[in-house]
Scaffold this motif. Structure first.
Motif, PDB file in Angstrom:
ATOM      1  N   THR A  60       0.962  -1.205  -0.038  1.00  0.00           N
ATOM      2  CA  THR A  60      -0.063   0.100  -0.065  1.00  0.00           C
ATOM      3  C   THR A  60       0.888   1.218  -0.035  1.00  0.00           C
ATOM      4  N   GLY A  61       2.173   1.140   0.356  1.00  0.00           N
ATOM      5  CA  GLY A  61       2.954   2.216   0.207  1.00  0.00           C
ATOM      6  C   GLY A  61       3.020   2.778  -1.049  1.00  0.00           C
ATOM      7  N   LEU A  62       2.974   1.885  -2.249  1.00  0.00           N
ATOM      8  CA  LEU A  62       3.098   2.462  -3.620  1.00  0.00           C
ATOM      9  C   LEU A  62       1.882   3.485  -3.904  1.00  0.00           C
ATOM     10  N   LEU A  63       0.940   3.362  -3.157  1.00  0.00           N
ATOM     11  CA  LEU A  63      -0.368   4.254  -3.452  1.00  0.00           C
ATOM     12  C   LEU A  63       0.100   5.636  -3.004  1.00  0.00           C
ATOM     13  N   TYR A  64       0.691   5.658  -1.773  1.00  0.00           N
ATOM     14  CA  TYR A  64       1.133   7.052  -1.277  1.00  0.00           C
ATOM     15  C   TYR A  64       2.243   7.479  -2.351  1.00  0.00           C
ATOM     16  N   ARG A  65       3.179   6.413  -2.286  1.00  0.00           N
ATOM     17  CA  ARG A  65       4.319   7.009  -3.346  1.00  0.00           C
ATOM     18  C   ARG A  65       3.767   7.568  -4.523  1.00  0.00           C
ATOM     19  N   ALA A  81      -3.875   2.916 -12.479  1.00  0.00           N
ATOM     20  CA  ALA A  81      -3.116   1.433 -12.393  1.00  0.00           C
ATOM     21  C   ALA A  81      -1.628   1.722 -12.961  1.00  0.00           C
ATOM     22  N   LYS A  82      -1.789   2.644 -14.072  1.00  0.00           N
ATOM     23  CA  LYS A  82      -0.268   2.961 -14.811  1.00  0.00           C
ATOM     24  C   LYS A  82       0.738   3.554 -13.779  1.00  0.00           C
ATOM     25  N   GLU A  83      -0.030   4.491 -12.926  1.00  0.00           N
ATOM     26  CA  GLU A  83       0.867   5.354 -12.167  1.00  0.00           C
ATOM     27  C   GLU A  83       1.506   4.399 -10.982  1.00  0.00           C
ATOM     28  N   LEU A  84       0.773   3.310 -10.518  1.00  0.00           N
ATOM     29  CA  LEU A  84       1.096   2.466  -9.599  1.00  0.00           C
ATOM     30  C   LEU A  84       2.231   1.591 -10.176  1.00  0.00           C
ATOM     31  N   ALA A  85       2.265   1.298 -11.175  1.00  0.00           N
ATOM     32  CA  ALA A  85       3.160   0.265 -11.891  1.00  0.00           C
ATOM     33  C   ALA A  85       4.478   1.013 -12.596  1.00  0.00           C
ATOM     34  N   GLN A  86       4.403   2.316 -12.178  1.00  0.00           N
ATOM     35  CA  GLN A  86       5.823   2.847 -12.763  1.00  0.00           C
ATOM     36  C   GLN A  86       6.943   2.456 -11.783  1.00  0.00           C
ATOM     37  N   GLY A  87       7.921   1.895 -12.530  1.00  0.00           N
ATOM     38  CA  GLY A  87       9.201   1.350 -11.457  1.00  0.00           C
ATOM     39  C   GLY A  87       9.900   2.189 -10.963  1.00  0.00           C
ATOM     40  N   ASP A  88       9.845   3.452 -10.962  1.00  0.00           N
ATOM     41  CA  ASP A  88      10.771   4.435 -10.107  1.00  0.00           C
ATOM     42  C   ASP A  88      10.203   5.048  -9.176  1.00  0.00           C
ATOM     43  N   LEU A  89       9.283   4.327  -8.194  1.00  0.00           N
ATOM     44  CA  LEU A  89       8.649   4.980  -6.989  1.00  0.00           C
ATOM     45  C   LEU A  89       9.396   5.003  -5.871  1.00  0.00           C
ATOM     46  N   ARG A  90      10.444   4.082  -5.657  1.00  0.00           N
ATOM     47  CA  ARG A  90      11.282   3.834  -4.686  1.00  0.00           C
ATOM     48  C   ARG A  90      12.329   4.671  -4.337  1.00  0.00           C
ATOM     49  N   ALA A 149      -4.775  14.183  -6.871  1.00  0.00           N
ATOM     50  CA  ALA A 149      -3.997  12.890  -7.468  1.00  0.00           C
ATOM     51  C   ALA A 149      -4.584  11.722  -7.067  1.00  0.00           C
ATOM     52  N   SER A 150      -4.836  11.850  -5.527  1.00  0.00           N
ATOM     53  CA  SER A 150      -5.242  10.595  -4.628  1.00  0.00           C
ATOM     54  C   SER A 150      -6.561  10.053  -5.505  1.00  0.00           C
ATOM     55  N   LYS A 151      -7.460  10.943  -5.955  1.00  0.00           N
ATOM     56  CA  LYS A 151      -8.864  10.756  -6.437  1.00  0.00           C
ATOM     57  C   LYS A 151      -8.642  10.056  -7.914  1.00  0.00           C
ATOM     58  N   SER A 152      -7.462  10.220  -8.473  1.00  0.00           N
ATOM     59  CA  SER A 152      -7.706   9.912  -9.765  1.00  0.00           C
ATOM     60  C   SER A 152      -6.472   8.980 -10.407  1.00  0.00           C
TER      61      SER A 152
END
Ligand code: DC
Length: 205
Positions: free
Chosen positions: A33-38, A59-68, A53-56
């Motif tokens: 779930t940290g990925l959602l906030y990231r 899935a594509k934004e969640l799958a971005q590889g460079d969120l860490r 941003a949180s309301k919209s």
């Protein structure tokens, strides 16, 4: 079958590794779930309003590889104090938790707010120094230019914000089993987590 495992804890305590491995071991779906906030944090760095941003979120934004990255982690921790942001992410997490076949969710408020009735609640923790060292090695391994002192300061700052916020602060849920990984290897920590989950699964089947 519905079976929910809630795994919470501070940054770099090992909950991500444990959650992924528990999910694989028992054939459960896994949501970090940290990925959602990231993903929301990342959009705010681009100048987007965090609530929007949180309301919209897609899935594509969640799958971005460079969120860490460390920068996105801090941005995530900052947007996570906003009640409207948290509220916008609740439904997605709860429906994931209820999916047929069972699920593991890891984060900060899974056992306390998102799934207080989870079949298993684990609180995975470790001392700030141990967590900072792990995160330092991970970041340097990925080519980041950071010092140990910077990473420790970062961990402490994020801990303070995550634990002291008024909305869904990080804390062990009622009935959570504490797993302190400071002096445990990954394998030892994982075996303990698997044992706890297996006990509950056996009771349910
Ligand atoms: O688990 P992580 O390091 O990827 O999380 C990034 C930030 O997101 C964390 O500092 C606080 C926030 N977060 C949260 O508030 N609630 C969650 N369930 C998961 C993460």
């Amino acid at each position: 079958m519905n079976f929910t495992v809630a795994i919470d804890g501070p940054a770099a305590a090992g909950k991500g590794t444990i959650s992924k491995a528990v999910a694989t071991h028992f054939g459960l779906a896994h949501l970090d779930t940290g990925l959602l906030y990231r993903a929301v944090g990342r959009r705010t760095l681009e100048g987007i309003d965090p609530v929007l941003a949180s309301k919209s979120l897609t899935a594509k934004e969640l799958a971005q590889g460079d969120l860490r990255t460390a920068e996105i982690a801090q941005a995530a921790s900052k947007v996570a104090v906003i009640p409207e942001v948290r509220a916008a992410l609740v439904d997605f997490q709860r429906s994931f938790a209820r999916r047929d076949g069972g699920a593991v969710l890891d984060g900060r408020d899974i056992g306390t707010v998102i799934c207080p009735d989870a079949d298993v609640k684990l609180f995975v923790t470790a001392s700030p120094e141990v967590r900072a060292e792990r995160r330092y090695l991970e970041l340097v391994g990925n080519g980041a230019d950071v010092t140990r002192a910077q990473v420790l300061a970062d961990v402490r700052e994020r801990d303070a914000r995550d634990m002291q916020r008024s909305e869904a602060p990080l804390k062990p849920a009622d009935g959570a089993i504490l797993l302190d990984t400071s002096d445990l290897s990954i394998d030892e920590a994982l075996s303990r987590a698997i044992l706890v989950v297996k006990r509950e699964l056996d009771l349910k089947s």
